[in-house]
Enzyme design. Structure first.
Site, mmCIF file in Angstrom:
data_model
loop_
_atom_site.group_PDB
_atom_site.id
_atom_site.type_symbol
_atom_site.label_atom_id
_atom_site.label_comp_id
_atom_site.label_asym_id
_atom_site.label_seq_id
_atom_site.Cartn_x
_atom_site.Cartn_y
_atom_site.Cartn_z
ATOM 1 N N HIS A 1 9.122 0.965 3.468
ATOM 2 C CA HIS A 1 10.175 1.073 4.444
ATOM 3 C C HIS A 1 11.126 -0.147 4.126
ATOM 4 C CE1 HIS A 1 7.756 -1.698 6.348
ATOM 5 N NE2 HIS A 1 6.872 -1.016 6.724
ATOM 6 N N MET B 1 0.734 -1.213 -0.045
ATOM 7 C CA MET B 1 -0.084 -0.143 0.064
ATOM 8 C C MET B 1 0.841 1.192 0.020
ATOM 9 S SD MET B 1 -3.609 -0.958 1.906
ATOM 10 C CE MET B 1 -2.873 -0.599 3.350
ATOM 11 N N GLY B 2 2.267 1.045 -0.143
ATOM 12 C CA GLY B 2 3.145 2.100 -0.509
ATOM 13 C C GLY B 2 3.471 2.589 0.883
ATOM 14 N N HIS C 1 9.502 -3.740 3.439
ATOM 15 C CA HIS C 1 9.099 -3.669 1.970
ATOM 16 C C HIS C 1 10.433 -4.021 1.087
ATOM 17 C CE1 HIS C 1 5.821 -0.993 3.412
ATOM 18 N NE2 HIS C 1 5.114 -2.123 2.712
ATOM 19 N N SER D 1 7.073 -0.650 10.307
ATOM 20 C CA SER D 1 5.598 -0.501 9.687
ATOM 21 C C SER D 1 5.114 1.149 9.220
ATOM 22 C CB SER D 1 4.517 -0.730 10.957
ATOM 23 O OG SER D 1 3.093 -0.416 10.832
ATOM 24 N N SER D 2 4.388 1.184 8.500
ATOM 25 C CA SER D 2 4.208 2.574 8.093
ATOM 26 C C SER D 2 3.400 3.394 9.163
ATOM 27 C CB SER D 2 3.163 2.429 6.662
ATOM 28 O OG SER D 2 3.825 1.660 5.782
ATOM 29 N N ARG D 3 2.892 2.585 9.784
ATOM 30 C CA ARG D 3 1.948 3.192 10.956
ATOM 31 C C ARG D 3 2.840 3.756 12.138
ATOM 32 N NH1 ARG D 3 -2.901 -0.484 9.508
ATOM 33 N NH2 ARG D 3 -4.123 1.297 8.758
ATOM 34 N N GLU E 1 6.113 -11.404 7.140
ATOM 35 C CA GLU E 1 5.518 -11.975 8.612
ATOM 36 C C GLU E 1 4.929 -11.210 9.592
ATOM 37 O OE1 GLU E 1 8.432 -15.001 9.974
ATOM 38 O OE2 GLU E 1 7.771 -16.405 8.292
ATOM 39 N N LYS E 2 5.309 -9.706 9.519
ATOM 40 C CA LYS E 2 4.931 -8.994 10.420
ATOM 41 C C LYS E 2 3.372 -8.935 10.549
ATOM 42 C CE LYS E 2 4.065 -4.533 12.034
ATOM 43 N NZ LYS E 2 3.132 -4.211 11.467
HETATM 44 O O1 PAF Z 1 -0.052 -5.638 3.702
HETATM 45 C C1 PAF Z 1 -0.283 -4.545 2.921
HETATM 46 O O2 PAF Z 1 0.215 -3.892 2.660
HETATM 47 C C2 PAF Z 1 -1.889 -4.937 2.460
HETATM 48 O O3 PAF Z 1 -2.783 -5.649 3.293
HETATM 49 C C3 PAF Z 1 -1.869 -5.474 1.114
HETATM 50 C C4 PAF Z 1 -1.428 -7.035 1.143
HETATM 51 C C5 PAF Z 1 -1.024 -4.901 0.071
HETATM 52 C C6 PAF Z 1 -3.384 -5.640 0.563
HETATM 53 O O4 PAF Z 1 -3.958 -4.325 0.308
#
Ligand code: PAF
Length: 286
Positions: free
Chosen positions: A36, A32-33, A39, A188-190, A151-152
């Site tokens: 970090h 979802m962009g 990803h 995490s992006s959050r 796995e997060k």
């Molecule tokens: O983990 C994520 O970023 C999202 O849940 C995913 C798997 C891209 C689905 O929108």
């Protein structure tokens, strides 16, 4: 080869079909962009195993409840493109909501029962159906591939594995290890929502999991006892409010009577605005 950003389903399908026809293996990293290092590690794993790597960036409205942060979910396409390019992505698929859902409201939903209803699903009852629906759509766009997930989001990984098995989707799901900050906080992006004080408190989730694993290493086989150990760690941190701690079977995410085989410890806590989740695995002798 420079990264190519594609925005349409048709063009993306055509590119991947062409690559597969030429015998190339496709690696896919759905995101979802606001990328970090977590990803980036998925992208590098996909790069290593495959000939062509596609990543997608789509902030999926279906997985946000009405009171969740869809409108202000962090976005930075320029930075994301650079990170994807640096980590070996060939194709970045960035569709709009209209491209993904041209007919408007989605009438077809993929629901993975049982696994989706507990833990995260208990507080976010529509979340995993939203994830499963968009991921099955992305898999349909991508076609046969290996797909990489962290796995997060362990429950998400379990839901997607089960969906792929139940629906015979021609995608191999690859789970990749959690990437952590130096102090143990899972990336995490959050995490960007944490204030400096909350950021300092946040690694308590990792410490609670470590304590649970240590209890198992010392012979604990009662899930209740392991959960108690994890809970007491979170309760000692005033900035963290426990949502759940669990010791579960790694595939079904059910709490067994006795911990045996592949076990996953799961934890979720509110730390200020964000609700943080983390997990750790253990294998109990059979
Ligand atoms: O983990 C994520 O970023 C999202 O849940 C995913 C798997 C891209 C689905 O929108």
């Amino acid at each position: 080869m420079a990264i190519d950003t594609l925005t349409t389903i048709q063009e993306t399908r055509a590119r991947l079909d062409e690559a597969r026809a030429a015998g190339k293996r496709i690696g896919f990293v759905p995101t979802m962009g606001f990328l970090h290092d977590g990803h980036a590690s998925l992208m590098r794993a996909a790069r290593e195993d495959n000939d062509i790597v596609m990543a997608s960036i789509f902030v999926n409205p279906l997985q946000f409840a009405a009171d969740e942060d869809l409108s202000d979910y962090p976005r930075d396409l320029e930075r994301d493109t650079e990170l994807a390019d640096t980590n070996g992505v060939d194709i970045l698929f960035v569709p709009t909501v209209d491209e993904m859902h041209p007919l408007g409201p989605v009438l077809t939903t993929v629901t993975v029962d049982e696994i989706s209803t507990r833990w995260e699903g208990a507080t976010r009852p529509t979340h995993f159906a939203g994830v499963a629906t968009v991921v099955s759509k992305l898999f349909n766009i991508c076609g046969p591939a290996r797909a990489y997930f962290g796995e997060k989001d362990y429950q998400q990984l379990a839901v997607i594995r089960r969906m792929v098995a139940d629906l015979s989707i021609p995608v191999d799901v690859v789970g990749c290890p959690i990437i952590r900050e130096d102090d143990g906080l899972a990336m995490s992006s959050r995490n960007t929502y944490l204030t400096p004080e909350q950021r300092e408190a946040a690694p308590v989730l990792r410490r609670a999991l470590d304590a649970g694993i240590a209890a198992i290493d010392h012979g604990a086989t009662d899930p209740v006892a392991v959960v108690k150990v994890m809970t007491s760690f979170i309760n000692e941190e005033p900035l963290a409010e426990l949502d759940y701690a669990a010791a579960v079977d790694a595939a079904t995410l059910e709490t067994p009577d006795v911990l045996l085989g592949e076990i996953r410890l799961l934890i979720a806590a509110q730390v200020g605005r964000p609700r943080l989740i983390d997990n750790a695995g253990a294998t109990m002798g059979l």
